[in-house]
Design an enzyme around this catalytic site. Structure first.
Site, PDB file in Angstrom:
ATOM      1  CG  HIS A 189       5.628   2.002   2.166  1.00 12.68           C
ATOM      2  ND1 HIS A 189       4.261   1.796   2.189  1.00 12.68           N
ATOM      3  CD2 HIS A 189       5.980   2.288   3.442  1.00 12.68           C
ATOM      4  CE1 HIS A 189       3.814   1.960   3.419  1.00 12.68           C
ATOM      5  NE2 HIS A 189       4.837   2.251   4.202  1.00 12.68           N
ATOM      6  CE1 TYR A 242       0.865   0.556   4.499  1.00 12.25           C
ATOM      7  CE2 TYR A 242       0.224  -1.750   4.352  1.00 12.25           C
ATOM      8  CZ  TYR A 242       0.833  -0.714   5.041  1.00 12.25           C
ATOM      9  OH  TYR A 242       1.401  -0.954   6.269  1.00 12.25           O
TER      10      TYR A 242
END
Length: 369
Positions: A345, A295
């Site tokens: 990430h 995400y």
């Protein structure tokens, strides 16, 4: 003889009359022909058809074209006038202005709200299932009931309006990168209307480089801290328990632990508490970071929040320092940062998005040191 003479005399008298009649006829026919040719010439010329080059002085055609289309010498047809670019704000460069970048316009959705409110309380099923799997919980919660209880404690509405051509709302998104150290950006940061900070982000002792003002502080429960009364607390929820916690922290103080210890009570202005919209979260994941990483980072969430509520966005404290090190500006050990090693990430891909946004003129990045 007299009859012949008379006949001869009669014949001689008729000839001048016939000549005059013939001249009048030819004159009439010539006039009609001249009128016809003149009409034909004018008709063809006005329709832009055949060009009678032998009637035009040298260079006439080129001169005529230059006058018709001043910007395109030698053009063969008129170009439509350019449509004035739509302005959505009074800044020199506005985030919402269309037609500046095809890439940005194709991905940007001005209608999606970054704030979770009473009006958009119902999440689409695909958004809900994606969001609840970010940090799965053993104890289920009814999301509707949880939000209704929360919106009895906080306003549950968005304070942000639509684009205003007469407004110039300038926002600073301040990351926590060590490249802020020694920059002297503090005064420039403090000069913005909104100043958005992320997680810990201390300012005391770092005012010269990071600024002293804050208007929006984005945190999740495990990073939350007390804020001044004039600062908006923006909760970034990763699970339903986060919503239960913020309700508790602003009222009864029942929740003390999520997957880590959290503040039992939170001292913030309840009227300024906002909840980051999971639908907006997924929109960033789908449209912008393109599923790179599990995400988007909190920094990306805040950056796109600003791109949807501000007219001008300036970015500070993002990325590595000039030596390629990833660390926080308050850390003494410049090699201690672990951001790129988490696997959650994709720092490199997010850095490319920031470069593209800057190239498109939607943000200005202050690279620091």
């Amino acid at each position: 003889m007299s009859g012949g003479a008379a006949a001869a005399a009669g014949g001689g008298g008729d000839k001048p009359g016939k000549v005059r009649c013939s001249r009048r006829l030819w004159l009439l026919l010539g006039s009609l022909a001249l009128v016809f040719l003149t009409s034909l010439f004018l008709s063809v010329s006005l329709r832009g058809g055949v060009s009678f080059g032998y009637l035009e002085p040298p260079g006439w055609e080129e001169s005529r074209r230059v006058k018709l289309v001043p910007s395109y010498v030698g053009a063969h047809r008129l170009s439509p006038p350019e449509t004035p670019q739509q302005k959505t704000c009074a800044c020199n460069s506005c985030v919402g202005d269309p037609g500046v970048s095809d890439w940005f316009d194709e991905n940007y959705d001005p209608d999606i709200s970054p704030v979770w409110t009473r009006d958009n309380i119902q999440l689409p099923p695909d958004v809900y299932y994606w969001w609840v799997m970010l940090q799965p919980q053993f104890k289920p919660h009814n999301i509707q009931q949880v939000l209704l209880r929360l919106f009895q404690v906080i306003p549950g509405r968005s304070p942000y309006g639509s684009w205003d051509p007469g407004r110039c709302l300038r926002c600073a998104v301040v990351g926590n990168s060590g490249n802020l150290r020694g920059t002297g950006y503090g005064a420039a940061i403090d000069g913005h209307d909104y100043i958005m900070r992320i997680n810990l982000a201390p300012t005391v002792g770092y005012e010269d480089d990071a600024g002293r003002r804050t208007t929006h502080h984005f945190m999740y429960p495990e990073s939350a801290k007390n804020l001044a009364a004039n600062v908006s607390f923006v909760l970034v929820p990763f699970k339903t328990l986060d919503l239960v916690w913020i309700t508790s922290a602003l009222s009864t103080g029942q929740i003390r632990f999520t997957y880590a210890p959290v503040k039992q009570f939170l001292r913030v202005d309840k009227d300024k508490v906002q909840i980051f919209n999971p639908a907006f979260f997924k929109y960033i994941h789908d449209r912008w970071t393109r599923h790179h990483g599990r995400y988007p980072s909190t920094g990306m969430l805040v950056l796109f929040f600003a791109l949807h509520v501000c007219d001008e966005v300036n970015v500070f404290g993002f990325g590595a320092d000039s030596r390629g090190n990833w660390h926080h500006y308050w850390e003494q050990n410049r090699y201690s940062g672990e951001f790129r090693k988490t696997g959650v990430h994709d720092a490199d891909f997010e850095a490319q998005i920031i470069k593209q946004l800057a190239k498109a003129g939607k943000i200005t990045v202050f690279t620091g040191k």
